[in-house]
Design a protein around this motif. Structure first.
Motif, PDB file in Angstrom:
ATOM      1  N   ILE A  80       0.752  -1.110   0.272  1.00  0.00           N
ATOM      2  CA  ILE A  80      -0.094   0.252  -0.257  1.00  0.00           C
ATOM      3  C   ILE A  80       0.546   1.380  -0.083  1.00  0.00           C
ATOM      4  O   ILE A  80       1.672   1.737   1.200  1.00  0.00           O
ATOM      5  CB  ILE A  80      -0.736  -0.324   1.026  1.00  0.00           C
ATOM      6  CG1 ILE A  80      -1.703  -1.384   0.972  1.00  0.00           C
ATOM      7  CG2 ILE A  80      -1.643   1.090   1.572  1.00  0.00           C
ATOM      8  CD1 ILE A  80      -2.696  -1.607   2.262  1.00  0.00           C
ATOM      9  N   THR A  81       0.886   2.120  -0.709  1.00  0.00           N
ATOM     10  CA  THR A  81       1.737   2.921  -1.293  1.00  0.00           C
ATOM     11  C   THR A  81       1.077   4.311  -2.278  1.00  0.00           C
ATOM     12  O   THR A  81       0.002   4.421  -2.738  1.00  0.00           O
ATOM     13  CB  THR A  81       2.956   2.895  -2.402  1.00  0.00           C
ATOM     14  OG1 THR A  81       2.652   2.253  -3.349  1.00  0.00           O
ATOM     15  CG2 THR A  81       3.849   1.644  -1.441  1.00  0.00           C
ATOM     16  N   PRO A  82       1.322   5.549  -2.211  1.00  0.00           N
ATOM     17  CA  PRO A  82       1.221   6.458  -2.151  1.00  0.00           C
ATOM     18  C   PRO A  82       1.536   6.468  -4.112  1.00  0.00           C
ATOM     19  O   PRO A  82       2.771   6.376  -3.887  1.00  0.00           O
ATOM     20  CB  PRO A  82       1.248   7.745  -1.553  1.00  0.00           C
ATOM     21  CG  PRO A  82       2.341   7.537  -0.431  1.00  0.00           C
ATOM     22  CD  PRO A  82       2.400   5.641  -0.170  1.00  0.00           C
TER      23      PRO A  82
ATOM     24  N   LEU B 104      -4.630   5.693  -2.734  1.00  0.00           N
ATOM     25  CA  LEU B 104      -3.282   4.751  -2.469  1.00  0.00           C
ATOM     26  C   LEU B 104      -3.368   3.518  -3.567  1.00  0.00           C
ATOM     27  O   LEU B 104      -4.104   3.184  -3.360  1.00  0.00           O
ATOM     28  CB  LEU B 104      -3.468   4.807  -1.050  1.00  0.00           C
ATOM     29  CG  LEU B 104      -3.148   5.611   1.040  1.00  0.00           C
ATOM     30  CD1 LEU B 104      -3.542   4.975   1.901  1.00  0.00           C
ATOM     31  CD2 LEU B 104      -2.094   6.145   0.025  1.00  0.00           C
TER      32      LEU B 104
ATOM     33  N   SER C  67      -8.564   7.246  -1.544  1.00  0.00           N
ATOM     34  CA  SER C  67      -7.488   8.148  -1.251  1.00  0.00           C
ATOM     35  C   SER C  67      -6.320   8.007  -2.099  1.00  0.00           C
ATOM     36  O   SER C  67      -5.369   8.909  -1.686  1.00  0.00           O
ATOM     37  CB  SER C  67      -7.133   8.038   0.460  1.00  0.00           C
ATOM     38  OG  SER C  67      -7.894   7.902   1.487  1.00  0.00           O
TER      39      SER C  67
ATOM     40  N   ARG D 283      -3.142  -0.183  -3.958  1.00  0.00           N
ATOM     41  CA  ARG D 283      -3.506  -1.360  -3.129  1.00  0.00           C
ATOM     42  C   ARG D 283      -2.562  -2.956  -3.750  1.00  0.00           C
ATOM     43  O   ARG D 283      -3.305  -3.788  -3.343  1.00  0.00           O
ATOM     44  CB  ARG D 283      -4.963  -1.389  -3.020  1.00  0.00           C
ATOM     45  CG  ARG D 283      -5.543   0.034  -2.203  1.00  0.00           C
ATOM     46  CD  ARG D 283      -4.783  -0.438  -0.603  1.00  0.00           C
ATOM     47  NE  ARG D 283      -5.341   0.719   0.011  1.00  0.00           N
ATOM     48  CZ  ARG D 283      -5.705   0.439   1.258  1.00  0.00           C
ATOM     49  NH1 ARG D 283      -6.397  -1.263   1.716  1.00  0.00           N
ATOM     50  NH2 ARG D 283      -6.660   1.266   2.250  1.00  0.00           N
TER      51      ARG D 283
END
Length: 343
Positions: free
Chosen positions: A44-46, A82, A80, A84
């Motif tokens: 999970i990263t921006p 992000l 958001s 996934r």
């Protein structure tokens, strides 16, 4: 016929574009996920930007699956933004199904609004409008990203078709589009409404609001057509507007469901941009926004780039989606065929 830009005029246009980049209004940075290798780890990263290189193809509530227009790989983003999951479409879809089951996310239903941005922009530019429609209108809002500078109108229309197909359970579909986004919808309607081939209009389509649409061509694009840099930066869809509007116009459909148009202008002969010669929103002339068959039409004192953030524009938009008029039924201002002339 659009006038040729002087060197000073061309420089002004370039500076205007640069100012939008600095203001964060143009999402063109090519930074983001690299295509995954075998055994890649999904964390999970921006995201790292590069919105001009991603196209939404699938929505489930505010989760969406995007395709990279260069590498062809996919990523799954939550509400958001992000990341996934990434990999193939099936990998991202399977991950979404798993998350939906774990969280007991309900099926989609009710009224949905597809929101499309304009050239050089992303869904983020329509975030205030999207939030207003969701909070005040109770709509499920799908802010669609598409890489405006990468691909033709046909390419963007095909991507839009995938988004529409993904909205299973949504009973009614509305559209709110800014600038180039309106032509994407018109191209989609032309490509997907062919009774002779068994292609019927989607019965879920209800109403559409066009914000600053170049329905009769874009004079600024025509003026910039002689400059190679414009085509290199703006991409194929903008080049279509600039080089051969007559051919492009013939390929576009007029919505068969109720639609309305909001144009920006000062109410003067010169408008915000004297170069365009008539009343305009700095980029598109009022006359160029017109399209025969519109159920309502209004001109508001707003600039092209910022009109979707204006409170009156948002109120008019919601009122038309809900009731079919901007102000009232008695004050509707439809556009009959004889008034739809090129500006």
């Amino acid at each position: 016929m659009a006038r040729r830009l002087s060197r000073r005029g061309f420089a002004a246009v370039c500076l205007a574009g640069l100012s939008q980049v600095r203001a964060g209004r143009v999402d063109a940075a090519p930074m983001d996920d690299q295509p995954p290798s075998t055994g890649h780890l999904n964390a999970i990263t921006p995201t790292l930007g590069g919105r001009q290189f991603w196209a939404d193809e699938f929505f489930f509530h505010d989760w969406h699956i995007q395709r990279n227009c260069f590498t062809g790989h996919y990523r799954l983003l939550d509400g958001s933004n992000l990341r996934r999951a990434w990999g193939s479409f099936d990998e991202c879809r399977n991950k979404l199904d798993q998350i939906a089951a774990e969280r007991k996310m309900p099926p989609m239903r009710g009224r949905g609004v597809i929101v499309l941005h304009g050239l050089f922009r992303s869904a983020a530019s329509m975030s205030h409008m999207s939030r207003f429609l969701r909070d005040k209108g109770g709509y499920s809002v799908f802010g669609v990203n598409y890489p405006t500078t990468r691909g033709s109108l046909v390419d963007h229309a095909q991507t839009l078709g995938k988004v529409i197909d993904s909205l299973q359970g949504i009973d009614e579909i509305y559209f709110v589009c800014h600038s180039l986004g309106n032509l994407v919808v018109r191209q989609y309607l032309a490509d997907h409404t062919r009774p002779e081939m068994g292609l019927q209009p989607d019965r879920r389509f209800k109403r559409m609001v066009m914000l600053g649409p170049p329905n009769q061509g874009a004079q600024m694009a025509e003026a910039l057509a002689p400059y190679r840099m414009f085509h290199a930066v703006a991409g194929a869809s903008a080049s279509q507007l600039a080089r051969d509007w007559a051919t492009l116009e013939a390929s576009l459909a007029t919505p068969a469901f109720p639609f309305a148009i909001l144009a920006g202008g000062r109410g003067t002969d010169q408008g915000y941009n004297p170069f365009l010669g008539r009343d305009n929103d700095l980029v598109v002339s009022v006359e160029s926004t017109r399209l025969a068959g519109a159920a309502d039409f209004a001109v508001l004192p707003v600039l092209h780039t910022l009109m979707m953030d204006d409170a009156t524009v948002q109120e008019y938009t919601l009122r038309f989606l809900t009731h079919g008029y901007f102000i009232s039924k008695e004050k509707q201002n439809p556009i009959p065929a004889e008034l739809a002339k090129r500006g």
